[in-house]
Design a protein around this motif. Structure first.
Motif, PDB file in Angstrom:
ATOM      1  N   GLU A  26       0.838  -1.202   0.000  1.00 34.41           N
ATOM      2  CA  GLU A  26       0.000   0.000   0.000  1.00 34.41           C
ATOM      3  C   GLU A  26       0.870   1.247   0.000  1.00 34.41           C
ATOM      4  O   GLU A  26       0.617   2.200  -0.753  1.00 34.41           O
ATOM      5  CB  GLU A  26      -0.919  -0.010   1.223  1.00 34.41           C
ATOM      6  N   SER A  27       1.900   1.264   0.810  1.00 35.13           N
ATOM      7  CA  SER A  27       2.786   2.429   0.885  1.00 35.13           C
ATOM      8  C   SER A  27       3.490   2.662  -0.449  1.00 35.13           C
ATOM      9  O   SER A  27       3.580   3.806  -0.932  1.00 35.13           O
ATOM     10  CB  SER A  27       3.823   2.224   1.997  1.00 35.13           C
ATOM     11  N   ILE A  28       3.996   1.578  -1.049  1.00 31.82           N
ATOM     12  CA  ILE A  28       4.696   1.707  -2.335  1.00 31.82           C
ATOM     13  C   ILE A  28       3.737   2.225  -3.404  1.00 31.82           C
ATOM     14  O   ILE A  28       4.079   3.134  -4.190  1.00 31.82           O
ATOM     15  CB  ILE A  28       5.296   0.351  -2.751  1.00 31.82           C
ATOM     16  N   THR A  29       2.546   1.650  -3.461  1.00 34.30           N
ATOM     17  CA  THR A  29       1.572   2.047  -4.488  1.00 34.30           C
ATOM     18  C   THR A  29       1.185   3.511  -4.345  1.00 34.30           C
ATOM     19  O   THR A  29       1.227   4.284  -5.320  1.00 34.30           O
ATOM     20  CB  THR A  29       0.319   1.158  -4.399  1.00 34.30           C
ATOM     21  N   ILE A  30       0.799   3.906  -3.153  1.00 37.97           N
ATOM     22  CA  ILE A  30       0.339   5.278  -2.944  1.00 37.97           C
ATOM     23  C   ILE A  30       1.472   6.279  -3.169  1.00 37.97           C
ATOM     24  O   ILE A  30       1.291   7.307  -3.847  1.00 37.97           O
ATOM     25  CB  ILE A  30      -0.249   5.441  -1.532  1.00 37.97           C
ATOM     26  N   CYS A  31       2.639   5.990  -2.644  1.00 39.87           N
ATOM     27  CA  CYS A  31       3.778   6.917  -2.805  1.00 39.87           C
ATOM     28  C   CYS A  31       4.193   7.029  -4.260  1.00 39.87           C
ATOM     29  O   CYS A  31       4.483   8.124  -4.764  1.00 39.87           O
ATOM     30  CB  CYS A  31       4.950   6.442  -1.948  1.00 39.87           C
ATOM     31  N   GLY A  32       4.233   5.879  -4.980  1.00 41.38           N
ATOM     32  CA  GLY A  32       4.624   5.908  -6.384  1.00 41.38           C
ATOM     33  C   GLY A  32       3.655   6.706  -7.236  1.00 41.38           C
ATOM     34  O   GLY A  32       4.064   7.533  -8.069  1.00 41.38           O
ATOM     35  N   LEU A  33       2.362   6.492  -7.036  1.00 40.86           N
ATOM     36  CA  LEU A  33       1.364   7.222  -7.806  1.00 40.86           C
ATOM     37  C   LEU A  33       1.367   8.709  -7.464  1.00 40.86           C
ATOM     38  O   LEU A  33       1.230   9.564  -8.358  1.00 40.86           O
ATOM     39  CB  LEU A  33      -0.029   6.628  -7.547  1.00 40.86           C
ATOM     40  N   GLU A  34       1.535   9.036  -6.195  1.00 37.33           N
ATOM     41  CA  GLU A  34       1.573  10.444  -5.805  1.00 37.33           C
ATOM     42  C   GLU A  34       2.763  11.160  -6.417  1.00 37.33           C
ATOM     43  O   GLU A  34       2.659  12.318  -6.845  1.00 37.33           O
ATOM     44  CB  GLU A  34       1.591  10.558  -4.285  1.00 37.33           C
ATOM     45  N   LEU A  35       3.909  10.491  -6.476  1.00 37.80           N
ATOM     46  CA  LEU A  35       5.090  11.091  -7.099  1.00 37.80           C
ATOM     47  C   LEU A  35       4.811  11.421  -8.558  1.00 37.80           C
ATOM     48  O   LEU A  35       5.100  12.550  -9.024  1.00 37.80           O
ATOM     49  CB  LEU A  35       6.279  10.128  -6.995  1.00 37.80           C
ATOM     50  N   LEU A  36       4.255  10.471  -9.275  1.00 42.80           N
ATOM     51  CA  LEU A  36       3.974  10.698 -10.694  1.00 42.80           C
ATOM     52  C   LEU A  36       2.929  11.793 -10.879  1.00 42.80           C
ATOM     53  O   LEU A  36       3.062  12.640 -11.781  1.00 42.80           O
ATOM     54  CB  LEU A  36       3.492   9.393 -11.342  1.00 42.80           C
ATOM     55  N   LEU A  37       1.903  11.810 -10.053  1.00 42.08           N
ATOM     56  CA  LEU A  37       0.855  12.822 -10.197  1.00 42.08           C
ATOM     57  C   LEU A  37       1.372  14.223  -9.901  1.00 42.08           C
ATOM     58  O   LEU A  37       0.955  15.200 -10.547  1.00 42.08           O
ATOM     59  CB  LEU A  37      -0.312  12.488  -9.267  1.00 42.08           C
ATOM     60  N   ILE A  38       2.283  14.351  -8.943  1.00 41.34           N
ATOM     61  CA  ILE A  38       2.885  15.666  -8.643  1.00 41.34           C
ATOM     62  C   ILE A  38       3.682  16.163  -9.843  1.00 41.34           C
ATOM     63  O   ILE A  38       3.579  17.331 -10.240  1.00 41.34           O
ATOM     64  CB  ILE A  38       3.780  15.567  -7.394  1.00 41.34           C
ATOM     65  N   LEU A  39       4.472  15.266 -10.442  1.00 36.66           N
ATOM     66  CA  LEU A  39       5.278  15.656 -11.608  1.00 36.66           C
ATOM     67  C   LEU A  39       4.385  15.978 -12.805  1.00 36.66           C
ATOM     68  O   LEU A  39       4.655  16.919 -13.557  1.00 36.66           O
ATOM     69  CB  LEU A  39       6.261  14.537 -11.947  1.00 36.66           C
TER      70      LEU A  39
END
Length: 570
Positions: A26-39
């Motif tokens: 869950e942490s990996i999924t949420i953090c990875g998607l948030e990083l991409l969405l910010i960029l």
């Protein structure tokens, strides 16, 4: 960091987590998607600025590097596609007790991202955030001047060039379903998953509406077109086929976004060529037929009218085929679409003939005749088939007759005149009486002739067709002994006798009578209707002889032969 996030989000261990690893997943999924969405958010702002400067097709170096880093990860792209397909089809997916879902489509994109119902950059779940990432990447990889890495995005989406995918039917079904579901998601431009947020501002909203949504929709329709094969309808699950309903989806897209007309037309044409029966069945419903009629009515003042031209031709041809099959009229009646259908068909013919560059050639004639066939099918309430003839019971309401006459009167009259010229030419070439009789029957059943006589039988519409050559056309039709045309001329003679004289309608009636001067029945009048036709002709002449036109009738060179026929009858 971007590449590492894409790799981590498509890692097998993450996509198939055990109960022990689910929390870390869950942490990996949420953090990875948030990083991409910010960029992606940063790139959106830069792109919106370039749009206002007219430099939208000149991506910055930072954007190129970022897009290349993501687009080259084909497995990640397929993971996003699998997630989108599963989430968007949730209305008819199987859902289990633990909250997991299973799509009815044989998804060969691979496993989707795990579902976590926690907020992710403002989105309600990991799956919704993943769809937003997929759209942003698709938009950035759909424009011009893209790098080689960026252009690999769509082949990954369309599963192109993968030699491991031996089952082409499964591939076709999966890709078409993914494209269709993505198009459905993109229909909501206000509150949808991929819609810009209110806080993003007007410039980003303009970027989405003018550039990103159109470019992605176009690519998705191209994907559907590329992946429809000969077995598409057969291989598609019936329940999924009914709910997906590609023809209906394409029509809906074109009604909302006319700039897609060319691509929609290509997809519809291919679907029809693959399986006409399934294609027709998908369209014979109220929603689809209503959109078909709306799309045939093209406002020539709109910028989209040119791109809608080929689609309009396709749809009119399709409706004409429904008429020939005897399903258009009953369907229009069943779904209560009569008024819309009449208005749309009449307007379509008017707009087509008024379009710049369209002349009265074969294409225009064919288009107009197909419109007439559709109108006759809608106006016809009964078919009474006998051994040699088919009787059409055409019913028009006053308002309908006025609308059709005002919009199509000149076209109908012109078509009838052309048909008569062809009939005369054909009659001269036919030696036998049977061939001449068949030619006369075909003329009587021609849709434009049926419509002209039906319109003329309405008092208000009769005045309109008299102004556009309708009486002249009716006079010519009457020469073959067409009873409806004779009766309409009689109506006109009661109201406007001099107009009938000017159109030489009296001469046409006298020609019919004169052709029976011999005791033998004339070839081109049915034996069982000869008396009725002659009675109608004499009745019309009697009406005209009560008016100031009597002397014109009496002085006609055809008058003596008419008197001879009357004497023989007496």
């Amino acid at each position: 960091a971007v590449g590492a996030a894409c790799f981590a989000l498509s890692d097998t261990m993450l996509l198939s987590p055990s109960s022990e690893t689910r929390k870390s997943g869950e942490s990996i999924t949420i953090c990875g998607l948030e990083l991409l969405l910010i960029l992606f958010s940063d790139i959106e702002r830069e792109s919106s600025k370039r749009l206002t400067q007219g430099k939208i097709d000149q991506p910055s170096a930072a954007e190129r590097i970022f897009v290349d880093s993501v687009a080259r990860h084909s497995r990640f792209i397929r993971t996003l596609c699998s997630t989108m397909l599963l989430e968007s089809s949730s209305s008819f997916t199987s859902e289990y007790a633990d909250g997991s879902k299973e799509s009815p489509v044989d998804c060969i994109y691979g496993p989707p991202l795990p579902f976590f119902e926690v907020e992710c950059s403002g989105y309600v779940s990991s799956h919704v955030a993943a769809i937003k990432v997929l759209f942003s990447l698709a938009a950035l990889c759909s424009g011009e001047n893209k790098s080689a890495a960026a252009t690999s995005f769509w082949p990954s989406f369309f599963l192109s060039g993968d030699r491991q995918l031996l089952d082409e039917d499964t591939k076709s079904r999966t890709v078409v379903s993914a494209c269709a579901h993505f198009l459905i998601i993109l229909m909501d431009e206000e509150d949808g998953i991929c819609a810009p947020r209110a806080e993003d501002g007007d410039t980003i909203y303009t970027l989405y509406i003018e550039k990103w949504f159109p470019s992605v929709r176009t690519k998705l329709l191209e994907g559907i077109l590329l992946n429809i094969n000969a077995k598409f309808f057969v291989s598609l699950d019936q329940e999924l086929s009914e709910k997906l309903n590609l023809p209906n989806l394409c029509l809906d897209l074109c009604c909302r976004y006319p700039y897609l007309a060319k691509y929609v037309c290509d997809v519809l044409t291919k679907l029809k060529s693959v399986d006409t029966d399934h294609f027709s069945a998908d369209l014979l419903n109220r929603s689809s037929l209503r959109m078909v009629f709306n799309l045939t009515r093209v406002d020539e003042d709109t910028n989209a009218s040119r791109s809608l031209h080929s689609l309009q031709l396709f749809l009119i041809e399709l409706l004409a085929s429904f008429s020939a099959q005897g399903v258009l009229g009953p369907s229009v009646k069943k779904f209560g679409l009569r008024e819309e259908a009449i208005t749309s068909l009449a307007s379509s013919c008017t707009s087509y003939n008024a379009r710049p560059g369209v002349e009265n050639g074969n294409d225009a004639t064919l288009f107009s005749i197909q419109v007439m066939e559709c109108l006759v099918a809608i106006f016809t309430s009964e078919y009474s088939t006998e051994e040699t003839t088919t009787k059409l019971n055409v019913i028009l309401r006053d308002a309908e007759a006025i609308e059709v006459a005002s919009k199509l009167g000149p076209t109908i009259s012109s078509l009838v005149m052309s048909r008569l010229v062809a009939h005369v030419t054909n009659e001269e070439q036919q030696g036998g009486s049977h061939s001449r009789q068949k030619s006369a029957d075909d003329l009587a059943k021609a849709p434009e002739v049926v419509l002209l006589c039906a319109l003329g039988s309405q008092k208000e519409a009769l005045g309109l067709i008299c102004q556009c050559g309708g009486l002249e056309a009716l006079s010519l039709v009457a020469t073959i002994g067409h009873l409806s045309a004779i009766n309409v001329l009689h109506m006109a003679a009661k109201a406007k006798p001099h107009a009938v004289i000017d159109a030489e309608g009296h001469l046409s009636i006298m020609d019919v009578i004169s052709s029976n001067s011999s005791k033998q029945e004339h070839d081109h009048i049915h034996n069982d209707s000869r008396v009725i036709v002659l009675t109608s002709c004499f009745s019309m002449l009697a009406t005209m002889c009560k008016d100031a036109t009597r002397d014109i009738i009496a002085s006609s060179e055809k008058c003596p032969s008419c008197i001879d026929v009357a004497s023989n009858i007496i």
